[in-house]
Scaffold this motif. Sequence first.
Motif, PDB file in Angstrom:
ATOM      1  N   SER A   1      52.078  18.046  52.109  1.00 45.76           N
ATOM      2  CA  SER A   1      52.628  19.115  51.272  1.00 45.76           C
ATOM      3  C   SER A   1      53.632  18.593  50.259  1.00 45.76           C
TER       4      SER A   1
ATOM      5  N   ILE B   1      46.958  19.582  47.019  1.00 46.99           N
ATOM      6  CA  ILE B   1      47.102  20.111  45.663  1.00 46.99           C
ATOM      7  C   ILE B   1      45.879  20.935  45.281  1.00 46.99           C
TER       8      ILE B   1
ATOM      9  N   PHE C   1      46.285  24.249  46.943  1.00 43.72           N
ATOM     10  CA  PHE C   1      47.241  25.091  46.217  1.00 43.72           C
ATOM     11  C   PHE C   1      46.599  25.684  44.962  1.00 43.72           C
ATOM     12  N   ASN C   2      45.774  24.893  44.254  1.00 41.47           N
ATOM     13  CA  ASN C   2      45.110  25.409  43.068  1.00 41.47           C
ATOM     14  C   ASN C   2      44.121  26.515  43.418  1.00 41.47           C
TER      15      ASN C   2
ATOM     16  N   SER D   1      59.903  24.756  47.578  1.00 38.10           N
ATOM     17  CA  SER D   1      59.668  24.083  46.305  1.00 38.10           C
ATOM     18  C   SER D   1      59.275  22.623  46.481  1.00 38.10           C
ATOM     19  N   THR D   2      59.147  22.163  47.721  1.00 36.42           N
ATOM     20  CA  THR D   2      58.767  20.792  48.091  1.00 36.42           C
ATOM     21  C   THR D   2      59.763  19.760  47.591  1.00 36.42           C
TER      22      THR D   2
ATOM     23  N   VAL E   1      55.529  27.862  50.286  1.00 38.61           N
ATOM     24  CA  VAL E   1      55.106  26.811  49.357  1.00 38.61           C
ATOM     25  C   VAL E   1      54.028  27.340  48.409  1.00 38.61           C
ATOM     26  N   CYS E   2      53.067  28.106  48.936  1.00 41.06           N
ATOM     27  CA  CYS E   2      52.002  28.639  48.086  1.00 41.06           C
ATOM     28  C   CYS E   2      52.562  29.601  47.035  1.00 41.06           C
TER      29      CYS E   2
ATOM     30  N   TYR F   1      54.697  27.674  44.460  1.00 39.37           N
ATOM     31  CA  TYR F   1      53.816  26.887  43.599  1.00 39.37           C
ATOM     32  C   TYR F   1      53.192  27.778  42.526  1.00 39.37           C
ATOM     33  N   SER F   2      52.699  28.942  42.931  1.00 38.95           N
ATOM     34  CA  SER F   2      52.118  29.869  41.962  1.00 38.95           C
ATOM     35  C   SER F   2      53.172  30.362  40.980  1.00 38.95           C
TER      36      SER F   2
ATOM     37  N   ASN G   1      53.948  27.837  38.259  1.00 37.10           N
ATOM     38  CA  ASN G   1      52.926  27.744  37.228  1.00 37.10           C
ATOM     39  C   ASN G   1      53.003  28.913  36.255  1.00 37.10           C
TER      40      ASN G   1
ATOM     41  N   ALA H   1      46.176  23.502  37.664  1.00 38.37           N
ATOM     42  CA  ALA H   1      46.850  24.793  37.821  1.00 38.37           C
ATOM     43  C   ALA H   1      47.200  25.423  36.483  1.00 38.37           C
TER      44      ALA H   1
END
Length: 403
Positions: free
Chosen positions: A113, A143, A146-147, A239-240, A272-273, A276-277, A280, A388
């Motif tokens: 992750s 990754i 996540f995309n 946010s990793t 995290v998901c 991540y979104s 973007n 993404a």
Amino acid sequence: MAQRRAAGGCCCPRAPMNEDNARFCLLAGLILLYLLCGAAIFSALEHPFELRARLLWKQQLDNFTRRYRVNLGALHTLLRQYEEANGAGIRVDTLRPRWDFSGAFYFVGTVVSTIGFGMTTPATIAGKIFLIFYGLIGCAATILFFNLFLERIITMLAYIMRWCHERRLRCAGVGVMSSREESSGEEDSLEGWKPSVYYVMLILGVASIVIACSASTLYSSMENWSYVDSLYFCFVAFSTIGFGDLVSSQRQQYESQEAYRVGNCLFILMGVCCIYSLFNVISIIIKQTLNWILGKMVCSEKHQLPKRMKRNAVQPVSSHRPAGNETDAVAEVYVGRRMSGEMISVNEFMVSNKVSLALLQKQLSETAHQGPRQSYGHQNGFSGGVGALAIMNNRLQETSVDR
């Protein structure tokens, strides 16, 4: 020179670089300025505390050596040995084993992750070599996950927001054209309406806040952290960034231990998901802001379109295209949609994903041979891509012309 200026109708000198390079340089300069401001603020906030901590540690060390008559050099040697043991997972307080199966599973989760808390690291040469190859494949696969999650969450939000939009129109007494009529029987078409990227950012932001607040409530009760520390850990983990100063589920024993570990993993995965979104979506808004800044830096006449494009208007594709050039044909369809800021349908989006690699290879080949590089969606400042940001550009981008 005067005649050229009079003919051009613009008093500003011609930009020495194209719009893509100008946007890149502007973003690099703003990021550098952002880093300098952040460094100044954090230095003002944290440096006095660091000086006080150093002074307090020196006083404690001097008091300890005088009270117990311990050689200072021998004590420093012991402290260095403890730092080495600390890197292997040894702590003063009793913690859970680092390298049993559950601990190793937690470790590989932080690796793929890209969180990388740092509380557990491989100490053997074989483990370090294996980590290089394991992380190479695992990070790439995560990754991709996540995309794909981003694609599905955006599709779901688009359907929900379109349903709300049509319901609002019905309540207002406005007739809504059926999507079957617009797409010749395609029930799942999203061509009739495009959700705003700002609404999507708001929804993802609210979802991230709800997840972070719920997780913080759990962590503050199970880890005995303050609520602010729990929120801080949630952002760092989701946010990793993964500093590693606070790490959840590290004690040897908890109440309802198995349930807590499962909840901890689920909260981190969902957080995290969502973050991540959200990142973007925010990146698209930042790109819009850069386009607006660039528009203010050049002559308005130079970038003014001959005719304002109607929102959700699709550019027609020429029927006289040579056969076999499917990549260019599909690309031109999406140029028209991206230029209008329209939400493409799910089936069209899948076709776009299939040709995205071919488009990238074509652009790289043209660049290598110094050929003409076509910039898709260049009129509104958005260009095609892979990953993404391409998903967000294809699905949610706002047209700078409409703004």
